[in-house]
Design a protein around this motif. Structure first.
Motif, PDB file in Angstrom:
ATOM      1  N   ARG A  40     -10.663  -4.778  -0.412  1.00 22.66           N
ATOM      2  CA  ARG A  40     -11.166  -3.809  -1.301  1.00 22.66           C
ATOM      3  C   ARG A  40     -11.221  -4.594  -2.628  1.00 22.66           C
ATOM      4  O   ARG A  40     -10.798  -5.297  -3.407  1.00 22.66           O
ATOM      5  N   LEU A  41     -12.450  -4.254  -3.404  1.00 25.35           N
ATOM      6  CA  LEU A  41     -13.036  -4.767  -4.601  1.00 25.35           C
ATOM      7  C   LEU A  41     -12.293  -3.890  -5.684  1.00 25.35           C
ATOM      8  O   LEU A  41     -12.651  -2.631  -5.852  1.00 25.35           O
ATOM      9  N   LEU A 132       1.306  -4.108   4.281  1.00 28.39           N
ATOM     10  CA  LEU A 132       1.253  -5.492   3.403  1.00 28.39           C
ATOM     11  C   LEU A 132       0.059  -5.052   2.457  1.00 28.39           C
ATOM     12  O   LEU A 132      -0.934  -4.587   2.828  1.00 28.39           O
ATOM     13  N   SER A 133       0.353  -5.961   1.476  1.00 31.38           N
ATOM     14  CA  SER A 133      -0.712  -5.928   0.404  1.00 31.38           C
ATOM     15  C   SER A 133      -0.442  -7.360  -0.262  1.00 31.38           C
ATOM     16  O   SER A 133       0.432  -7.804  -0.693  1.00 31.38           O
ATOM     17  N   SER A 134      -1.821  -7.868  -0.623  1.00 26.44           N
ATOM     18  CA  SER A 134      -1.724  -9.112  -1.435  1.00 26.44           C
ATOM     19  C   SER A 134      -1.865  -9.000  -2.759  1.00 26.44           C
ATOM     20  O   SER A 134      -2.244  -8.065  -3.211  1.00 26.44           O
ATOM     21  N   PRO A 135      -1.678 -10.095  -3.585  1.00 30.57           N
ATOM     22  CA  PRO A 135      -1.935 -10.180  -5.075  1.00 30.57           C
ATOM     23  C   PRO A 135      -3.417 -10.115  -5.206  1.00 30.57           C
ATOM     24  O   PRO A 135      -4.011 -10.494  -4.339  1.00 30.57           O
ATOM     25  N   PRO A 136      -4.011  -9.742  -6.415  1.00 35.03           N
ATOM     26  CA  PRO A 136      -5.422  -9.904  -6.487  1.00 35.03           C
ATOM     27  C   PRO A 136      -5.951 -11.410  -6.330  1.00 35.03           C
ATOM     28  O   PRO A 136      -5.316 -12.416  -6.689  1.00 35.03           O
ATOM     29  N   ILE A 137      -7.100 -11.246  -5.759  1.00 32.68           N
ATOM     30  CA  ILE A 137      -7.821 -12.656  -5.553  1.00 32.68           C
ATOM     31  C   ILE A 137      -9.155 -12.513  -6.344  1.00 32.68           C
ATOM     32  O   ILE A 137      -9.869 -11.497  -6.149  1.00 32.68           O
ATOM     33  N   GLU A 138      -9.443 -13.590  -7.114  1.00 34.70           N
ATOM     34  CA  GLU A 138     -10.504 -13.366  -8.171  1.00 34.70           C
ATOM     35  C   GLU A 138     -11.793 -13.276  -7.186  1.00 34.70           C
ATOM     36  O   GLU A 138     -12.290 -14.032  -6.490  1.00 34.70           O
ATOM     37  N   ALA A 139     -12.610 -12.353  -7.752  1.00 34.65           N
ATOM     38  CA  ALA A 139     -13.751 -11.785  -6.980  1.00 34.65           C
ATOM     39  C   ALA A 139     -14.754 -12.992  -7.055  1.00 34.65           C
ATOM     40  O   ALA A 139     -15.826 -13.270  -6.501  1.00 34.65           O
TER      41      ALA A 139
END
Length: 209
Positions: A40-41, A132-139
């Motif tokens: 998701r963005l 599970l969820s990831s830390p933010p990944i730069e768009a």
């Protein structure tokens, strides 16, 4: 009387068969399976998330109730793939969580990093472990327009994909149990690596929805 004996034998066989069938179903249902996965963005970052169904085999659940701590290792990763070159990893998040049972309070406890949660039932604890969820990944790594990273990859025939997986790490079990776990099918508790391609969106500009 012979008739009654035959009927009794029939019902005994039917009950025995039913018990075996139920046991076989429970064995088949044990393990870890993917329920859903998404990218998701949110603002200017992408977030990867996945949910798994966890059903512990009887041997694993028995060990848990006898004070053996279980270590669950989940992974979420983002990569680019090209048909003419090995995949290149863009981002990877690994999460290790501990599941323990307190025989005095009859509660299940999950520990991850420095955070702990307690649960009254095993089902509740496994539901939380299965997310599970990831830390933010730069768009900006995946942006579509402006000749950005994703635009260059697309021109070269590349695709952006994500992978999610979850397993019990038997290497972190007590040493005496590790030998049995490595040779027992019941301790092979892990999901398949679930792969999906993600659609890349442009981050919304300020003042625009």
């Amino acid at each position: 009387m012979p008739c009654c004996t035959k009927n009794s034998d029939y019902w005994r066989q039917l009950i025995a068969f039913s018990v075996l069938a139920l046991f076989a179903c429970s064995v088949c249902a044990a393990g870890i399976s993917i329920k859903k996965a998404e990218a998701r963005l949110v603002g200017e970052n992408y977030l990867l998330a996945a949910d798994f169904d966890i059903h512990l085999p009887s041997a694993v659940e028995d060990a848990l109730h006898h004070s053996v701590t279980l270590y669950f290792v989940g992974e979420l990763s983002l990569h680019r793939s090209r048909w003419y070159w090995p995949d290149t990893q863009i981002a990877m998040h690994r999460q290790t969580s501990k599941l323990a049972f307190n025989s005095l309070t009859r509660q299940y406890r999950i520990g991850s990093g420095g955070l702990y949660q307690s649960f009254a039932t095993l089902d509740e604890a496994l539901r939380v472990l299965g997310h599970l969820s990831s830390p933010p990944i730069e768009a900006s790594l995946l942006e579509k327009a402006g000749g950005g990273y994703f635009s260059r990859l697309a021109k070269k025939g590349s695709q952006i994909g994500a992978i999610a997986s979850l397993k019990i790490d038997v290497s972190q079990l007590p040493k005496p149990l590790q030998i049995n776990a490595l040779t027992s099918q019941q301790w092979n508790v892990e999901s398949e690596q679930f792969h999906w391609e993600i659609g890349v969106e442009e981050p919304a500009e300020e003042g625009k929805p």
